[in-house]
Design a protein around this motif. Structure first.
Motif, PDB file in Angstrom:
ATOM      1  N   LEU A   7       0.939  -1.313   0.044  1.00 12.63           N
ATOM      2  CA  LEU A   7       0.030   0.128   0.032  1.00 12.63           C
ATOM      3  C   LEU A   7       0.992   1.320  -0.183  1.00 12.63           C
ATOM      4  O   LEU A   7       2.104   1.425   0.455  1.00 12.63           O
ATOM      5  CB  LEU A   7      -0.880   0.182   1.180  1.00 12.63           C
ATOM      6  CG  LEU A   7      -1.959  -1.060   1.525  1.00 12.63           C
ATOM      7  CD1 LEU A   7      -2.330  -1.168   2.652  1.00 12.63           C
ATOM      8  CD2 LEU A   7      -2.877  -1.054   0.284  1.00 12.63           C
ATOM      9  N   ALA A   8       0.573   2.013  -0.629  1.00  7.95           N
ATOM     10  CA  ALA A   8       1.219   3.522  -0.756  1.00  7.95           C
ATOM     11  C   ALA A   8       0.436   4.541  -0.668  1.00  7.95           C
ATOM     12  O   ALA A   8      -0.729   4.596  -1.153  1.00  7.95           O
ATOM     13  CB  ALA A   8       2.140   3.602  -1.858  1.00  7.95           C
ATOM     14  N   LEU A   9       0.794   5.954  -0.217  1.00  8.73           N
ATOM     15  CA  LEU A   9       0.208   6.920  -0.156  1.00  8.73           C
ATOM     16  C   LEU A   9       0.755   7.959  -1.344  1.00  8.73           C
ATOM     17  O   LEU A   9       1.832   8.180  -1.250  1.00  8.73           O
ATOM     18  CB  LEU A   9       0.384   7.856   1.196  1.00  8.73           C
ATOM     19  CG  LEU A   9      -0.606   7.325   2.177  1.00  8.73           C
ATOM     20  CD1 LEU A   9      -0.121   7.859   3.490  1.00  8.73           C
ATOM     21  CD2 LEU A   9      -1.889   7.681   1.965  1.00  8.73           C
ATOM     22  N   VAL A  10      -0.026   8.071  -2.438  1.00  7.15           N
ATOM     23  CA  VAL A  10       0.134   8.437  -3.499  1.00  7.15           C
ATOM     24  C   VAL A  10      -0.675   9.761  -4.017  1.00  7.15           C
ATOM     25  O   VAL A  10      -1.792   9.942  -3.291  1.00  7.15           O
ATOM     26  CB  VAL A  10       0.491   7.606  -4.762  1.00  7.15           C
ATOM     27  CG1 VAL A  10       1.420   6.328  -4.186  1.00  7.15           C
ATOM     28  CG2 VAL A  10      -0.984   7.134  -4.843  1.00  7.15           C
ATOM     29  N   PRO A  11      -0.264  10.523  -5.040  1.00  8.45           N
ATOM     30  CA  PRO A  11      -1.274  11.891  -5.466  1.00  8.45           C
ATOM     31  C   PRO A  11      -2.422  11.247  -6.040  1.00  8.45           C
ATOM     32  O   PRO A  11      -2.435  10.012  -6.503  1.00  8.45           O
ATOM     33  CB  PRO A  11      -0.223  12.404  -6.549  1.00  8.45           C
ATOM     34  CG  PRO A  11       1.031  11.975  -6.266  1.00  8.45           C
ATOM     35  CD  PRO A  11       0.832  10.653  -5.425  1.00  8.45           C
ATOM     36  N   PRO A  12      -3.471  11.787  -5.893  1.00  7.46           N
ATOM     37  CA  PRO A  12      -4.813  11.088  -6.271  1.00  7.46           C
ATOM     38  C   PRO A  12      -4.936  10.845  -7.715  1.00  7.46           C
ATOM     39  O   PRO A  12      -5.746   9.862  -7.988  1.00  7.46           O
ATOM     40  CB  PRO A  12      -5.724  12.223  -5.888  1.00  7.46           C
ATOM     41  CG  PRO A  12      -5.192  13.408  -5.584  1.00  7.46           C
ATOM     42  CD  PRO A  12      -3.633  13.272  -5.211  1.00  7.46           C
ATOM     43  N   GLU A  13      -4.325  11.447  -8.474  1.00  8.99           N
ATOM     44  CA  GLU A  13      -4.341  11.061  -9.891  1.00  8.99           C
ATOM     45  C   GLU A  13      -3.509  10.234 -10.429  1.00  8.99           C
ATOM     46  O   GLU A  13      -3.987   9.597 -11.641  1.00  8.99           O
ATOM     47  CB  GLU A  13      -3.877  12.484 -10.739  1.00  8.99           C
ATOM     48  CG  GLU A  13      -2.286  12.860 -10.628  1.00  8.99           C
ATOM     49  CD  GLU A  13      -2.051  13.751  -9.290  1.00  8.99           C
ATOM     50  OE1 GLU A  13      -3.201  14.067  -8.654  1.00  8.99           O
ATOM     51  OE2 GLU A  13      -1.049  14.365  -9.277  1.00  8.99           O
ATOM     52  N   ILE A  14      -3.111   9.425  -9.846  1.00  7.22           N
ATOM     53  CA  ILE A  14      -2.172   8.005 -10.278  1.00  7.22           C
ATOM     54  C   ILE A  14      -3.261   6.916 -10.300  1.00  7.22           C
ATOM     55  O   ILE A  14      -3.933   6.838  -9.426  1.00  7.22           O
ATOM     56  CB  ILE A  14      -1.024   7.714  -9.138  1.00  7.22           C
ATOM     57  CG1 ILE A  14      -0.099   8.632  -9.205  1.00  7.22           C
ATOM     58  CG2 ILE A  14      -0.895   6.196  -9.097  1.00  7.22           C
ATOM     59  CD1 ILE A  14       1.235   8.256  -8.266  1.00  7.22           C
ATOM     60  N   GLU A  15      -3.160   6.432 -11.586  1.00  7.97           N
ATOM     61  CA  GLU A  15      -4.084   5.371 -11.605  1.00  7.97           C
ATOM     62  C   GLU A  15      -3.646   4.052 -12.044  1.00  7.97           C
ATOM     63  O   GLU A  15      -4.152   3.157 -11.823  1.00  7.97           O
ATOM     64  CB  GLU A  15      -5.251   5.930 -12.710  1.00  7.97           C
ATOM     65  CG  GLU A  15      -6.113   6.883 -12.161  1.00  7.97           C
ATOM     66  CD  GLU A  15      -7.424   7.099 -12.948  1.00  7.97           C
ATOM     67  OE1 GLU A  15      -7.345   6.769 -14.385  1.00  7.97           O
ATOM     68  OE2 GLU A  15      -8.216   7.862 -12.488  1.00  7.97           O
ATOM     69  N   ASP A  16      -2.508   4.042 -12.799  1.00  8.67           N
ATOM     70  CA  ASP A  16      -2.156   2.848 -13.240  1.00  8.67           C
ATOM     71  C   ASP A  16      -0.439   2.206 -12.651  1.00  8.67           C
ATOM     72  O   ASP A  16      -0.713   1.154 -12.050  1.00  8.67           O
ATOM     73  CB  ASP A  16      -1.862   2.891 -14.929  1.00  8.67           C
ATOM     74  CG  ASP A  16      -3.114   3.373 -15.601  1.00  8.67           C
ATOM     75  OD1 ASP A  16      -4.342   2.753 -15.143  1.00  8.67           O
ATOM     76  OD2 ASP A  16      -3.174   4.061 -16.397  1.00  8.67           O
ATOM     77  N   THR A  17       0.205   3.076 -12.730  1.00 10.71           N
ATOM     78  CA  THR A  17       1.587   2.637 -12.477  1.00 10.71           C
ATOM     79  C   THR A  17       2.235   3.802 -11.720  1.00 10.71           C
ATOM     80  O   THR A  17       2.242   4.897 -11.990  1.00 10.71           O
ATOM     81  CB  THR A  17       2.425   2.100 -13.715  1.00 10.71           C
ATOM     82  OG1 THR A  17       2.424   3.306 -14.635  1.00 10.71           O
ATOM     83  CG2 THR A  17       1.803   0.920 -14.230  1.00 10.71           C
ATOM     84  N   PHE A  18       3.481   3.508 -11.058  1.00 12.64           N
ATOM     85  CA  PHE A  18       4.421   4.388 -10.419  1.00 12.64           C
ATOM     86  C   PHE A  18       5.573   3.502 -10.071  1.00 12.64           C
ATOM     87  O   PHE A  18       5.511   2.264 -10.308  1.00 12.64           O
ATOM     88  CB  PHE A  18       3.879   5.115  -9.101  1.00 12.64           C
ATOM     89  CG  PHE A  18       3.222   4.217  -8.128  1.00 12.64           C
ATOM     90  CD1 PHE A  18       4.072   3.532  -7.039  1.00 12.64           C
ATOM     91  CD2 PHE A  18       2.157   3.948  -7.839  1.00 12.64           C
ATOM     92  CE1 PHE A  18       3.558   2.638  -6.084  1.00 12.64           C
ATOM     93  CE2 PHE A  18       1.342   3.065  -6.900  1.00 12.64           C
ATOM     94  CZ  PHE A  18       2.406   2.440  -5.946  1.00 12.64           C
TER      95      PHE A  18
END
Lengths: 125, 363
Positions: B328-339
């Motif tokens: 699980l990761a806290l990420v910007p809301p716009e991330i949808e597919d990969t990081f």
């Protein structure tokens, strides 16, 4: 815990098997027991050079991440590719199928005899 | 946490853990079993059969009195007025700015409320509860030392507990509880858990815990330590305070909005901040991911997008059920597919997946 007589050891729980100028390195039975189920091994690249005391990879269990240190320096001639798909070999056969790397030794490091390593284990308990 | 140097605390089951050869570690000031036979074995025992956990280190705070409900309404994000007697509800406790004090389970009993809090937050929570309940005609008591807590989880859990219980458990629905006896010990039998499996959590008096524990083990329950407890809850997509939730993270960011009743009246501490955050849009969200490349993501590993810092991993492990590295990761809301997750200086591809990672088959 088994500590084979013919191997040499480090205080950080690696073992070394010497055959001429080739050193095979793995982690001891005690080390794998402390880690628990090994689920990932990060291996160095063949051809890379390591100095005595360098970190050369990582062993991860479900819970813990542990760095691997080589007690001797040299060029990596072989890595145990079987660990990529079968990291649990380190648990089931730490001194055999679970070996990690082979080096052509150019830099001798400080190593412990089996008897000295057993003392290290006793002190840890 | 400010814990003075002191001997670790032990649960009433400490001797049982010793006898079973558990590896004991310090956890939030408690000497707790991290594993018995091995994390993988224990994890799979819960998924396939039944596992038994000692979670007596968790805290229990009781709210009593004419305004117990009002006090609790002020303190937790869930509308506890909607809980029936015999029902439990998951909730967050927030600071005025929306950051999280703890995540808790609220048990509504006939006469009072029992709140189960995380072991590491016990003292902090109790102080927070006391301070903020002052204006209410309610008595707040830390009864943590009066309870042992055993969790029995897995497809065979209900059957095993039924064999020792004096009440019919089949009628106890998910997140409901009954008072009853198990192995002759009177207590609370609650159909809750932290593994994604069916099962019960059983509250008994400390003196009764060892007999119940031993009888459950004899009946086939496999002792499971905190190591597998963590891998099980992560597969089930459940938050852990200190990882997904903390002082700086709101329950909305951590994805537990289902436990936050923003329309609750009268309001709870942090409500305005959370309403504002919802209106303005969440600055980050909790994303579930699988590691697509080689490596295992761990708590604290940085997340990057196009090479720029974009968050961090809150929990990560090798999933024993799926055989993949998950997290699980806290990420910007716009991330949808990969990081990318940076594992020991190496950016590794991570793919966003739906939660939970693991969902049990209903049988």
């Amino acid at each position: 815990m088994s500590v084979p007589e013919e191997l040499q050891y480090t205080k950080t729980h690696e073992w070394v098997r010497r055959e001429g100028d080739v050193a095979t390195i793995g982690i001891t039975e005690h080390a794998q027991d402390e880690l628990g189920d090994v689920v990932f091994v990060e291996l160095p690249e063949v051809g890379s050079g390591l100095g005595a005391g360098d970190s050369f990879g990582v062993v991860e269990s479900v819970k813990a991440v542990s760095d691997l240190y080589t007690p001797v320096g040299g060029e990596v001639t072989e890595v145990n590719e079987a660990l990529n798909d079968g990291p649990e070999l380190i648990n089931s056969d730490p001194y055999g199928e679970g070996w990690i790397v082979r080096l052509r030794v150019s830099d001798e490091g400080e190593l412990l005899s089996a008897a000295d390593y057993e003392k290290v284990l006793e002190e840890e308990d | 946490m400010v814990t003075p140097e002191q001997a670790p605390r032990r649960t009433p089951l400490y001797e049982e853990h010793r006898k079973l050869g558990a590896r004991l570690v310090d956890f939030a000031g408690w000497e707790m079993p991290v594993q018995y036979s091995g994390i993988k074995d224990e994890h799979l025992a819960v998924r396939n059969r039944a596992g038994l956990f000692d979670v007596s280190h968790m805290g229990e705070v009781v709210f009593r009195g004419p305004e117990a409900e009002e006090a609790l309404q002020r303190l937790v994000t869930r509308d506890v007025g909607r809980l029936a007697a015999g029902q439990a509800g998951y909730a967050a406790v927030c600071y005025p700015d929306g950051g999280t004090v703890d995540d808790v389970l609220v048990y509504r009993r006939e006469e009072d409320f029992l709140v189960v809090v995380n072991a590491a937050n016990r003292d902090k929570d109790f102080r927070h509860f006391k301070e903020n309940a002052e204006g209410f005609d309610a008595e707040v008591t830390d009864e943590s030392d009066e309870w042992a807590l055993l969790a029995l989880q897995g497809p065979e859990a209900v059957g095993i507990l039924q064999g020792l219980a004096d009440t019919d458990l089949s009628g106890v629905r998910y997140y409901r509880f009954v008072e009853g006896e198990a192995a002759g010990a009177r207590g609370i039998l609650s159909r809750t858990g932290y593994t994604g499996e069916d099962g019960f959590e059983v509250f008994v008096r400390p003196g009764d815990a060892p007999v119940l524990w031993r009888q459950l083990v004899e009946a086939g329950a496999v002792p499971v330590g905190l190591g597998a407890r963590d891998t099980l809850r992560l597969e089930a997509g459940m938050c852990l305070y200190g990882n997904e939730l903390d002082r700086e993270t709101t329950p909305l960011e951590a994805g537990i909005g289902f436990a936050v009743h923003l329309d609750k009246e009268p309001g709870f501490i942090g409500q305005e901040a959370l309403l504002r955050q919802k209106e303005e849009g969440l600055p980050r969200k909790l994303a579930a991911f699988e590691v697509a490349g080689r490596g295992i993501a761990r708590h604290g590993h940085p997340v990057t997008v196009d090479g720029a810092p974009a968050g961090h991993v809150t929990s990560g492990t090798q999933s024993p059920t799926l055989g993949k590295a998950i997290g699980l990761a806290l990420v910007p809301p716009e991330i949808e597919d990969t990081f990318k997750v940076v594992i020991r200086d190496r950016p590794v591809e991570a793919r966003v997946v739906p939660l939970p990672f693991y969902k049990r088959e209903r049988r």
